[in-house]
Design a protein around this motif. Sequence first.
Motif, PDB file in Angstrom:
ATOM      1  N   PRO A 108       0.857  -1.159   0.056  1.00 30.23           N
ATOM      2  CA  PRO A 108      -0.132  -0.208   0.109  1.00 30.23           C
ATOM      3  C   PRO A 108       0.725   1.304  -0.012  1.00 30.23           C
ATOM      4  CG  PRO A 108      -0.197  -0.893   2.265  1.00 30.23           C
ATOM      5  CD  PRO A 108       0.761  -2.065   1.355  1.00 30.23           C
ATOM      6  N   ILE A 109       2.106   1.169   0.579  1.00 25.21           N
ATOM      7  CA  ILE A 109       2.902   2.450   0.443  1.00 25.21           C
ATOM      8  C   ILE A 109       4.149   2.037  -0.054  1.00 25.21           C
ATOM      9  CG2 ILE A 109       1.974   3.633   2.615  1.00 25.21           C
ATOM     10  CD1 ILE A 109       4.191   2.421   4.092  1.00 25.21           C
ATOM     11  N   LYS A 110       5.301   2.868  -0.657  1.00 26.89           N
ATOM     12  CA  LYS A 110       6.218   2.784  -1.098  1.00 26.89           C
ATOM     13  C   LYS A 110       7.489   2.825   0.148  1.00 26.89           C
ATOM     14  CE  LYS A 110       9.999   4.627  -4.075  1.00 26.89           C
ATOM     15  NZ  LYS A 110      10.334   5.574  -5.227  1.00 26.89           N
ATOM     16  N   VAL A 111       8.343   1.537   0.245  1.00 31.17           N
ATOM     17  CA  VAL A 111       9.185   1.466   1.215  1.00 31.17           C
ATOM     18  C   VAL A 111      10.634   1.457   0.494  1.00 31.17           C
ATOM     19  CG1 VAL A 111       7.818  -0.028   2.784  1.00 31.17           C
ATOM     20  CG2 VAL A 111       9.108  -0.984   0.804  1.00 31.17           C
ATOM     21  N   LEU A 112      11.546   1.546   1.446  1.00 30.38           N
ATOM     22  CA  LEU A 112      13.033   1.874   1.228  1.00 30.38           C
ATOM     23  C   LEU A 112      13.575   0.499   0.436  1.00 30.38           C
ATOM     24  CD1 LEU A 112      15.205   3.843   1.227  1.00 30.38           C
ATOM     25  CD2 LEU A 112      16.001   2.337   3.284  1.00 30.38           C
ATOM     26  N   GLY A 113      13.244  -0.649   0.394  1.00 27.62           N
ATOM     27  CA  GLY A 113      13.428  -1.904  -0.303  1.00 27.62           C
ATOM     28  C   GLY A 113      14.941  -2.437   0.412  1.00 27.62           C
ATOM     29  N   THR A 114      15.290  -3.146  -0.648  1.00 25.65           N
ATOM     30  CA  THR A 114      16.358  -3.954   0.013  1.00 25.65           C
ATOM     31  C   THR A 114      17.807  -3.232   0.069  1.00 25.65           C
ATOM     32  OG1 THR A 114      15.562  -5.985  -1.240  1.00 25.65           O
ATOM     33  CG2 THR A 114      17.985  -5.958  -0.644  1.00 25.65           C
ATOM     34  N   VAL A 115      18.520  -3.417   1.152  1.00 28.21           N
ATOM     35  CA  VAL A 115      19.600  -2.740   1.502  1.00 28.21           C
ATOM     36  C   VAL A 115      20.642  -3.873   1.937  1.00 28.21           C
ATOM     37  CG1 VAL A 115      21.038  -1.207   2.842  1.00 28.21           C
ATOM     38  CG2 VAL A 115      18.737  -0.581   2.456  1.00 28.21           C
TER      39      VAL A 115
END
Length: 862
Positions: free
Chosen positions: A368-375
């Motif tokens: 539902p929202i944009k997240v930072l993603g894989t680090v």
Amino acid sequence: MRSEDTSSREVRLELEDLEAEYDHYKSSEQIADQQEISRTSGGPFQSAKKGEDLVKQSEVRCYGSFSSDSIYDSVPTFEESAVSLKEYYDHFIREKLTVRSAGNYVRSIFPIVKWLPHYNWTWGYADIVAGITVGCVLVPQSMSYAQIASLPPQYGLYSSFIGAFIYSLFATSKDVCIGPVAVMSLQTAKVITAVLAKYPENTPGITAPVIATALSLLCGIVAISVGLLRLGFLVELISLNAVAGFMTGSAFNILWGQVPALMGYSKLVNTRQATYKVVINTLKHLPDTKLDAVFGLIPLVILYLWKWWCGSYGPKLADRYLAHSPKKKKILKGFYFYAQAMRNAVIIIVFTAISWGITHNKPKKKGPIKVLGTVPSGLNNVGVMKVPEGLLAKMAPEIPASIIVLLLEHIAISKSFGRINDYKVVPDQELIAIGATNLIGTFFNAYPATGSFSRSALKAKCGVRTPLSGLFSGCCVLIAIYCLTGAFYYIPSATLAAVIIHAVSDLLASYRTTWNFWKMNPPDCVAFIVTVFITVFSSIENGIYFAMCWSCAVLLLKNAFPAGRFLGRVEVAEVLNPTVQLVGESDSSLNCQEVDEYCESSKKFGQMKPSPNELPVTATPDNRFHTKWVPFDHGYTRELNPDIKIMPPPPGVIVYRLSDSFTYLNCSRHYDIIFDHIKKHTRRGKLIHLRKKSDRPWNDPGEWEAPSFLKNLFKRKKDVTDVESLGDTNTVTDERPLLKVVCLDFSQVVQVDSTAIQSLVDLRKAVHSYADRQVEFHFAGIMSSWVKRSLLSMQFGTVNEAFSDESTIAGHSSYHIARASNSIDNSVLEYGPSPDSQVLAATGTNMPFFHIEIPDFSKWNI
């Protein structure tokens, strides 16, 4: 009076003999010789024929009184010589070419060697607390700033940990925290965009991280080179107002560039365009706002409320209600301080937990929202950087602006905290530190790092003691890289945008800053505003270049258009411990301190008494007045009370004060100002009507004269007696004086060059031609021995055949003498001269046209 012992009798007899010799001298033929010398040369040491013999005498005889009990004294002559290259070498260069100075230079590159042996637990405890506190702020900020640089978040972590480690080894500032910053991140993004546009899409090996690391390599090489060569002063060429202008414009750019991410439609707005276009497009897409706005706006509001409560209102309440309990107040203020420092970390942790709760069961890329993603966890691809062929050449146009941002921001921050916390920051060493940091950072895929204002302020408030605190901050980042990357995946992008907006808003100059620029210097305010507008409506690079050009232009204009002044004279005296006569109370007199106390007590009791500014000062009758030379426009320059009338120099004397340096930039202007003034206030030496028409200059032919046949026809007679009367039927007498002396005040001149000295030679030639005689050129207040050497090379200042012949005016020469004491005890000189004091010539008696200060020409026989 002392008892008259044998020595005093001898002194008295010697004085009587000297008085008798003086009386004999006045009645002898030496008076005629003296008058003849004065008539032909302007003084006993200004004659080309007799002066050279006189200055070789063993003493200078001065008639008058040095003290109350002598009327005749002899002062030994002082033969002054010009400075030589050998003296310059011995004074400035020799000591820098020794083995010891080379060792000091090498040791200065590693300041840690000086203070590390003295490291103790007290320092260590303060550094650990400050380092960990800053580390908790550094982790979320570095990932946020990496987004500004259009890089994956791990590159911000790489830059922050290596910057914290390396800087601590080379730094001279204990407060500065080096790492990713907003403005440098924005500039990195600009460089990446510009370079990628020069390559075909998806070119192998040309990626944003590679370009960013290559930029770090170039910035590091330049910074460390400038530092090793000790050229850090070049950074000072850009003024504070110009720096503040592009910093404010850049902050405004960053702030609006994060609004689309805050509202959830970042893909719909190109944030690399000019700021005004970003603002317009951001407002156009407000209807496209998504759920991300909840994770952006709410954290943003909380951050500002948190900052207001913990930074301002909470401590005020503590001061108000816990004044009776200092211990509780200290504990509460400490809590507010650390809560203020941790606000970013707490907000990110809370909203990351909420984000995990609503997205961990959802498919990736469909949350539902944009997240930072894989680090990625750990340090990846550590090693020597491989720069693709031709990349550095394509980056070259973007390098100057990047280096300026990198160096200016860091030097400004480090010097600011050095002044605040009372320690010395060495700009050259700071450049070495930042250069080494960015060079070594290329082994860890870092992008350019520099000093951060917000994190540096936090370190300072935490009571950091040494630069070693950076090691503990770096350790915090390393722990996050290896242990927390899994949690980083769920950080909402909107929350990071809120953190960036909150941090960057501190870089915006307030209205108070703008108003202060206006009050201090209106042109500085104009430069600040124009720089902001250029940065917003064009680009950050153009804003930087305008700031540089403005600073250089102001520097050149101030030198090219000097504020020279013609001077007049006024009699001044110093009044020590003056008494003040109170208005309406004639019997009352107070000193200055008592006046202040009197006025304060009057206010307390509601009495209407005059302020100290309205109280007349009563000067004692034994005040010693001396001549002071001030500009005629002293009301504007504020050098003197405008109600005081300035007396002009004696007729035929011009006194002019030069400002700043006398160089090729301003010598022509000084020439024109002086010569125009001479032509306006003095008359020609030879009347122009005595010269043939054909001998007159084409640009000064005089007034038109009727042909002789017309004169005879109308029987008009002409009696012309002066330059100004030519062509007029009435006889006009020019009452302006002949020019006799030009005195130049060099007290503000620190350097000259050959062009300026040649213009002075040309002025002397033009003045002699105008006056039809030789005019004395006197110089006062020369501070530099090389300025004096330059003047001597063109035969200024000394007696010589070329410029001291029989046409020189009749007058009296002037020398300054100085009373020197062999005692170093100031108490001896407090109430008068020391018993062992002696009188010496203050300047060389072989240079009678050089003076310590402007002579009192009113006492000369001009």
